[in-house]
Design an enzyme around this catalytic site. Structure first.
Site, PDB file in Angstrom:
ATOM      1  N   TYR A   1       0.796  -1.233   0.000  1.00  0.00           N
ATOM      2  CA  TYR A   1       0.000   0.000   0.000  1.00  0.00           C
ATOM      3  C   TYR A   1       0.828   1.282   0.000  1.00  0.00           C
ATOM      4  O   TYR A   1       0.264   2.378  -0.025  1.00  0.00           O
ATOM      5  CB  TYR A   1      -0.950   0.000   1.208  1.00  0.00           C
ATOM      6  CG  TYR A   1      -1.920  -1.159   1.187  1.00  0.00           C
ATOM      7  CD1 TYR A   1      -2.842  -1.288   0.144  1.00  0.00           C
ATOM      8  CD2 TYR A   1      -1.905  -2.133   2.176  1.00  0.00           C
ATOM      9  CE1 TYR A   1      -3.721  -2.350   0.103  1.00  0.00           C
ATOM     10  CE2 TYR A   1      -2.800  -3.210   2.145  1.00  0.00           C
ATOM     11  CZ  TYR A   1      -3.699  -3.303   1.106  1.00  0.00           C
ATOM     12  OH  TYR A   1      -4.575  -4.358   1.065  1.00  0.00           O
TER      13      TYR A   1
ATOM     14  N   HIS B   1      -8.071   2.036  -6.047  1.00  0.00           N
ATOM     15  CA  HIS B   1      -7.363   1.164  -5.101  1.00  0.00           C
ATOM     16  C   HIS B   1      -5.874   1.373  -5.271  1.00  0.00           C
ATOM     17  O   HIS B   1      -5.377   1.428  -6.403  1.00  0.00           O
ATOM     18  CB  HIS B   1      -7.706  -0.312  -5.345  1.00  0.00           C
ATOM     19  CG  HIS B   1      -9.154  -0.596  -5.149  1.00  0.00           C
ATOM     20  ND1 HIS B   1      -9.719  -0.720  -3.897  1.00  0.00           N
ATOM     21  CD2 HIS B   1     -10.157  -0.722  -6.044  1.00  0.00           C
ATOM     22  CE1 HIS B   1     -11.020  -0.926  -4.040  1.00  0.00           C
ATOM     23  NE2 HIS B   1     -11.312  -0.932  -5.331  1.00  0.00           N
TER      24      HIS B   1
END
Ligand code: DQA
Length: 147
Positions: free
Chosen positions: A27, A104
């Site tokens: 991430y 995302h």
């Protein structure tokens, strides 16, 4: 589609407040606050106004979506794991008549099978996945050009 007042709500769902601490290899290293500031700057450069919302509570997220009927011209959202099963969020989005973009940081389509399902895929106008923070910039540019 039209961005009458250039108001874009940027929404983050469950666990995204853990960015920076959470699996940086997947991430990235930006915290949610740092990510939001970056998105705000990109938006300003495009002449768009951003507001930000995060919750770990599905009901709160849905209530915010209801309020956005009056308050936003478009939504850029990363619902986190809710993406994969939260039909309540699908239905709340479906009842809004404004442009919606799904973002995302990672690419869920290339991860575990359960992440390959997006229950909101059919109600969003565009998806930007797997491009880290840049996906948000692409989402803003998409809205600027297409909304
Ligand atoms: C995520 C992908 C989801 O599968 C995951 O549950 C998240 C983050 C992303 O931004 O890559 O919480 O939405």
């Amino acid at each position: 589609m039209t961005l009458a007042h250039n108001r874009i709500e940027v929404m983050h769902g469950v666990n995204l407040d853990q960015l920076g601490r959470r699996d940086p290899a997947v991430y990235g290293t930006l915290t949610l606050t740092e990510l939001e500031r970056r998105v705000e700057q990109r938006a300003e450069a495009l002449g768009l106004r951003t507001t930000f919302f995060h919750s770990n509570h599905e009901g709160e997220f849905v209530e915010r979506l209801h309020a956005l009927r009056e308050e936003a011209d478009a939504i850029l959202l990363n619902p986190g794991a809710w993406t994969h099963y939260a039909w309540s969020i699908h239905d709340a989005l479906d009842s809004l008549n404004i442009p919606l973009v799904e973002v995302h940081l990672s690419n869920p389509d290339e991860r575990e099978d359960w992440r390959k399902v997006s229950v909101i895929r059919d109600v969003v106008s565009a998806r930007f996945v797997g491009q880290g923070a840049d996906g948000y910039r692409l989402g803003l540019e998409y809205l600027k050009e297409n909304a």
